[in-house]
Design a protein around this motif. Sequence first.
Motif, PDB file in Angstrom:
ATOM      1  N   UNK A   1       0.829  -1.203   0.000  1.00 12.96           N
ATOM      2  CA  UNK A   1       0.000   0.000   0.000  1.00 12.96           C
ATOM      3  C   UNK A   1       0.863   1.252   0.000  1.00 12.96           C
ATOM      4  N   UNK A   2       2.050   1.171   0.560  1.00 16.31           N
ATOM      5  CA  UNK A   2       2.954   2.323   0.467  1.00 16.31           C
ATOM      6  C   UNK A   2       3.333   2.567  -0.991  1.00 16.31           C
ATOM      7  N   UNK A   3       3.552   1.495  -1.750  1.00 17.48           N
ATOM      8  CA  UNK A   3       3.835   1.646  -3.179  1.00 17.48           C
ATOM      9  C   UNK A   3       2.606   2.217  -3.897  1.00 17.48           C
ATOM     10  N   UNK A   4       1.413   1.901  -3.417  1.00 13.85           N
ATOM     11  CA  UNK A   4       0.176   2.359  -4.057  1.00 13.85           C
ATOM     12  C   UNK A   4      -0.244   3.760  -3.610  1.00 13.85           C
ATOM     13  N   UNK A   5       0.438   4.340  -2.648  1.00 15.05           N
ATOM     14  CA  UNK A   5       0.006   5.627  -2.094  1.00 15.05           C
ATOM     15  C   UNK A   5      -0.187   6.661  -3.207  1.00 15.05           C
ATOM     16  N   UNK A   6      -1.401   7.240  -3.256  1.00 13.81           N
ATOM     17  CA  UNK A   6      -1.710   8.253  -4.257  1.00 13.81           C
ATOM     18  C   UNK A   6      -1.856   7.717  -5.660  1.00 13.81           C
ATOM     19  N   UNK A   7      -2.052   6.395  -5.809  1.00 12.00           N
ATOM     20  CA  UNK A   7      -2.069   5.790  -7.137  1.00 12.00           C
ATOM     21  C   UNK A   7      -3.350   5.000  -7.375  1.00 12.00           C
TER      22      UNK A   7
END
Length: 464
Positions: A165-171
């Motif tokens: 989810x950190x990789x997905x933040x704002x995505x």
Amino acid sequence: MPPASNSPSTAPPPPSAPAATKPRPRHPLGLDSLASTSRPLFAAARRSPVTTLACAITLLALIMYGEDARTIAELSIDDYLYPDADIYNVSGLPPIKLPPPTCDLAHGRWVFDNESLPLYREKECNFLTKQLTCLANGRNDDLWQYWQWQPNNCSLPTFDARRFMERMRGKRLMFVGDSLNRNQFYSLVCMVQSILSKGRKKVVKRGSNTIFHAKEYRATLEFYWAPFLVESNSDDPNIHSIEHRIIRPERIEGHAQYWRGVDYLIFDTYIWWMNTADIKIRRPDSRSWSEHDEVPRIEAYGRVLKTWSDWLNENIDPARTSVFFMTISPIHISPDKWGNPHGIKCAKETLPVLNYTEPLDLNHDMRLYDMVASTARSMKKVPVTLIDITRMSDYRKDAHTSVYSVRRGYLLTPKQKNDPEKFADCIHWCLPGVPDVWNTVLYTRIFSKSPPSSPPALALPPPQ
């Protein structure tokens, strides 16, 4: 509950009648829900003057656009009222043990693992649909949940929901395709939802799009219904023909307009091609779907992949968007193929195929598989990563929803469950289960790439 007393007792006096109250006036035109929605907005406006104008605009949108606007309003107000999730200190963690790029993740074996699996429990993921909740629907065994895929010459990393989810933040991440990609979408939702705060996650269905909002990460995981990728007469996710499927192989913009701006696109299309050897093609200048021709499946599939790949090359910025394609998810309807000539489809199968000396022949149309692989290899401007799930899934005759599912929106009756030849669903998969492994492979491929460049902010998916 205490046991009833055997001694006689007097009945308690009846409660006194409540004081008469005036009935609460109802708002006309179904505005009760609007009133209840507006109260927290006014409260928000009182807390911060910054939100006053936003609340006024939001209330106008609620009146004009209904449920879609309410959803957008909730998400917009959340941006002001609630903090984002704390940054997960990925730099302080040990690096992910990724397999080497040369390792073949598609070939291996299934290993029983009841310590680290399942990654979540069916009853703990409230976002699952009845189609996929096999235990709740009456399945008695649960062994299918405890098998881990072990590639021959390396290992898959452990799925870390916070890191993901950190990789997905704002995505935005979007699955595009048929109900098997939807199956995988719900798997991924369940794999991450437990780390998200209560009340800050929700699924919203809008037309062809099903959207999971992870509000504190300002991220969305989405599924977009396009079973042929191109436009067809089956583009309504709820009402579509099974016997009379007609496609427009050179028309894709009706779907693709909703793919722009997505950071991770995961495509699939296979199962809907397998009903007939020939595919109905709508004539280019026709005025109705009744005006169509039929061409061989492989020809139509090739035309669709060309339309799809051309659109990617013309519209996708590879510096921002990563593209993936899922290979064939198998159907298990021929038990003689795995040595059970008296079986009925996948019904009552409780173990994977554990003989790995030679691959199963489940009658896939491998021409389509090869065509996808060839197209992916040829994509230079916009790279496409193939997620090869076919061989590993071939062995999982035990993990389908079978008779523990729904038909036309309703759970199977006992009578229907006793007729697996007609009613067993050997296409879709129980969750937790095999699609969790697909998502672990996807996770591996995502983290094997450098993070794509981030846009200024997450844009909400456009209304349809």
